[in-house]
Every structure is written in C-alpha cells, then in structure tokens.
Enzyme design. Sequence first.
Site, PDB file in Angstrom:
ATOM      1  N   LYS A  76       0.858  -1.185   0.000  1.00 50.19           N
ATOM      2  CA  LYS A  76       0.000   0.000   0.000  1.00 50.19           C
ATOM      3  C   LYS A  76       0.895   1.237   0.000  1.00 50.19           C
ATOM      4  CE  LYS A  76      -3.869   1.921   2.723  1.00 50.19           C
ATOM      5  NZ  LYS A  76      -4.706   1.736   3.934  1.00 50.19           N
ATOM      6  N   SER A 151      -9.632   1.656   3.012  1.00 50.98           N
ATOM      7  CA  SER A 151      -8.794   2.437   2.132  1.00 50.98           C
ATOM      8  C   SER A 151      -7.737   1.609   1.398  1.00 50.98           C
ATOM      9  CB  SER A 151      -8.090   3.536   2.929  1.00 50.98           C
ATOM     10  OG  SER A 151      -7.202   2.973   3.877  1.00 50.98           O
ATOM     11  N   SER A 175      -9.622  -0.788   7.169  1.00 48.98           N
ATOM     12  CA  SER A 175      -9.091  -0.632   5.818  1.00 48.98           C
ATOM     13  C   SER A 175      -8.401  -1.847   5.215  1.00 48.98           C
ATOM     14  CB  SER A 175      -8.116   0.538   5.778  1.00 48.98           C
ATOM     15  OG  SER A 175      -8.843   1.718   5.681  1.00 48.98           O
TER      16      SER A 175
HETATM   17  N1  GLN Z   1     -12.852   3.941   6.542  1.00 45.52           N
HETATM   18  C1  GLN Z   1     -12.246   4.310   7.787  1.00 45.52           C
HETATM   19  C2  GLN Z   1     -11.821   5.756   7.718  1.00 45.52           C
HETATM   20  O1  GLN Z   1     -12.107   6.377   6.763  1.00 45.52           O
HETATM   21  C3  GLN Z   1     -11.096   3.416   8.079  1.00 45.52           C
HETATM   22  C4  GLN Z   1      -9.919   3.725   7.269  1.00 45.52           C
HETATM   23  C5  GLN Z   1      -8.707   2.943   7.645  1.00 45.52           C
HETATM   24  O2  GLN Z   1      -8.795   1.896   8.289  1.00 45.52           O
HETATM   25  N2  GLN Z   1      -7.552   3.479   7.254  1.00 45.52           N
HETATM   26  O3  GLN Z   1     -11.231   6.295   8.598  1.00 45.52           O
END
Ligand code: GLN
Length: 483
Positions: A76, A151, A175
């Site tokens: 990532k 994400s 994410s």
């Molecule tokens: N969707 C969650 C957020 O927007 C989690 C994102 C993540 O785990 N980086 O914060």
Amino acid sequence: MHRLTIEQAVEGLRAGKFSSVELTRAIYDRIDQVEESVSAYIHLTREIAQNQAQEADRLIAQGEKKPLLGVPVALKDLICAQGTRTTCGSKILNDFVSPYDATVVRKLKEAGAVLIGKTNMDEFGMGSSTENSWHAISKNPWSLERTPGGSSGGSAVAVSANECIAALGSDTGGSIRQPASFCGITGLKPTYGRVSRFGLIAYASSLDQIGPMAKTVADTAILLNVICGKDPKDSTSADIAVPNFSQALRKDLKGMKVGLPREYFTTGLDPEVEESVRRSAKTLESLGMEIVEVSLPHLEYAVACYYIVACAEASANLSRYDGVKYGYRSEHSDTLMEMYSNTREEGFGKEVKRRILLGTFVLSSGYYDAYYLKGQKVRTLIKNDFENAFKQCDVIASPTAPAPAFKFNEKTGDPLQMYLSDIYTISANLAGIPGMSIPCGQSASGLPIGLQLMARQFDEETLLRVGHQYQQNTDHHLKSPPL
Ligand code: GLN
C-alpha cells in the site's frame, strides 16, 4: 502462474519448476492485461523487482530457504520503501520519495520478497471505497461498476485480480478487512503493537496497524510471521513472543467457542450477508466449535467514538505537511502564512480537509472535554465489552461489512453513510484486538461476502487457526473474479 498462492509459489520456486524472474514476468504480464480495467497500482517498481528476482534466483540455486524468497508482493502506498515514491494517494505527497525502508519492508526484503509496486488507496487512509484517491479510482474485479472498498482498495484489487501473489495494507478502522471482504480475499489486522509502524505514514497513531492481504489464511500466516515483532524504532511495538503462526493452523477446533454478538445482527444488515455469516457459524459448529451469543453493548457508539479519536490524531499527524520540509508546495503565495495555507488548500482533498477540521475542533480547548476526552472514555467501555465477551468465547464472528461492495458515487455525497460501512470493523481498532476477514459466500448477484473473526489481544493464532480450518472445509476463498 499469477494465480499461485505464496505456498504454491515457494514450492514451485524451490523445486525449480520456474524461476523468480519468470514468476515476476508473469505477474507484470497479468498487470499489463488487466490494470487498465481495475487501477490497483499507483506506480510499479519494475526495475527493483527485476533485480530482486534475479538475486532471489541466485539464492534459490544455492539452496537458500527464506520464507518469501522470490515471491512477488505489493505494498500500500503509505508504506515507505527506500527509493520509491510514497504518495499516500495524495497530491501533497505525489513526488515524495522515501529516504528509508519501513521496518516491514526491511523484513520483507530479508525474507526474499520481490516488490512489484505500490497500491492505490484513499488519501492518507481516509475512506472506505478508494474513491478518495488523488491518483485514480480502483475498480472491483468482481464488478467494475463497484468500489473495491477502502482504504487499502488497491492492495485488495491487486490480490484479487492476481496482479501480485500477496500484499500489505494498513487498517485504522477496517481498511484491510473491508476491502478484503469486498474483493473476496483474506485480510488480517493484527493486534495493535504486533507489527512495527516505523515507516508507515501515520493517519491515527493509536489505531493504525499494517497487516497482510492474501489469497488464503495459510498465506496470511506466512506474511504475518515475516512482518511482526518488537522494533526498537517503534516504541508502541510490543515486546511479546512471536509464535510460529503457520504451525498454529493445523490444530483442530474441538471444544472452542465462537461468539455471535447480538448487537451486530440488527437493522441495516443486508439479509444475504446475515445468512452467509450465520451459515459460516454453522460450519464452524460442524467442525467442533460451540456457538454462543455474546453482547457488545457499546457498539452503537463505536462509529462516533472512532471518528472523534481518528480525526483528532489525524489533525495532529497531518500538520507536518506545510510545504516546507517535503511534498507539494504552492507556488502562488506572497507570505509564509499564505504559503502554508495555499499548500494545504491545494494539496489535500476534500475528505482529508473535513477530517482535519473535525479533529482540530474536538481538540480545541473549549470542546476537548466534551468530545475528545469523552471519546477516550467510550473507547475504554468498548474495550471492556470485548474483554467481557471473551470470557465466554475464544473468537467472535460477525459480518465484516453490512453489505457487499457498493457502486461508485453511491455514498460519496453522504459521509455519514460512508462512515457506517465501517460499523463492524472499527471496534477492533478501538479495542486494539486482532481481526480478520475471510470470504464466506456470495450475494445473488455474485459479489463476495466477508466473515470477520476477532480474538483476544495477541491471539492471532486462534484467528488463523479458525480461519484456516474454515477454508479447509469450504471453497469460498477459491473463487476467482470474472475479470
Ligand atoms: N474507513 C475508515 C476511515 O475512513 C477506516 C480507514 C482505515 O482503516 N484506514 O477512517
């Protein structure tokens, strides 16, 4: 060859059935074939991969047996790998080149992995659909008009579409698990402190963890063994023994208990998802586990609590992007203040700005007690809920997400709707416990459904063991997208 798991790739490489250079070429051929349709990567690292594959072949010929020797993996794009761009899916870091390796990258290199490229993501990890990337919108290989989740959407797509053998993602509120569930792969968020965050660009430091995304639980165990352990460069990494996770897989499930949290099965849960999850619990029962009902009474506060804590930490972490030390700098400013402000105005996307504003607000002196402090207290209540639940069971099973992959633009207009897609995953980050998503079924329209398993802190062994035994007795993880 691009369809291989880590286990199969390692076996083939050691037996001399193919070389790492050939396997790496097969992966890039696959990328050339499908990447235009799915946009999993922000950038590829062909030259690095070529050199690493050649070196791997040399070592294999000498009989070297490192766990990932010659295996193509993806990262990532918020994990620093020396000499590669690390953009976080943001304009503000678009030209940032990592001067050093993250600890996980050093460990991957020591294990012999081949770095294929850096994957797409919601800007700074903020999002649940990868639609918040400055770079491109990744598409779900199971249905190109749907999001892959986020994400870590790019990593999930790359694994699912066979554009790498396995990948790393990061998980602050879901994410790794939510995109794994949307794309039909396995993804594990380790216990907070299990994996070093050194070289992971911070979103919310008390919640972030790096973790494996792979085709099977067995591969997930291999990757976890490679990346975890105490790191003097991360004071929050835990000094706790690292078991052999692959060995833990073999134990059967007799006498263990799986808890289904009452509060997770109510309105808002898609009936097809509920049915798949309940059926999976039955499968676990048939493998010797006892099903018990547990309660996590503070679930209803989890989303609110998370968005206070995460945004507060993000507002502090992202203050370093000011156009001075690194990254993008606005060119249209007369004064220093204008330069700061224009850089951040032009460099950050809409969602990131929303989070910085929210976070700054909840930390401000007049509101600190009412929001941030209260949020921390609720966080403790959520953690206590899990401690109580784990008095009655060894592992908790739930949906990973309330519904299968949604369509593009379906939730972008309504941030609260988007935030709600993390309702089942967020609590594990707040409590610091490990969670894993594995494929457990398909909707009538052919979209993957994910089962989330959660365990006590530092008990990844139990998660992997239950997940692996489940995969030994089902075939959901073997299904491939139509792409
Ligand atoms: N969707 C969650 C957020 O927007 C989690 C994102 C993540 O785990 N980086 O914060």
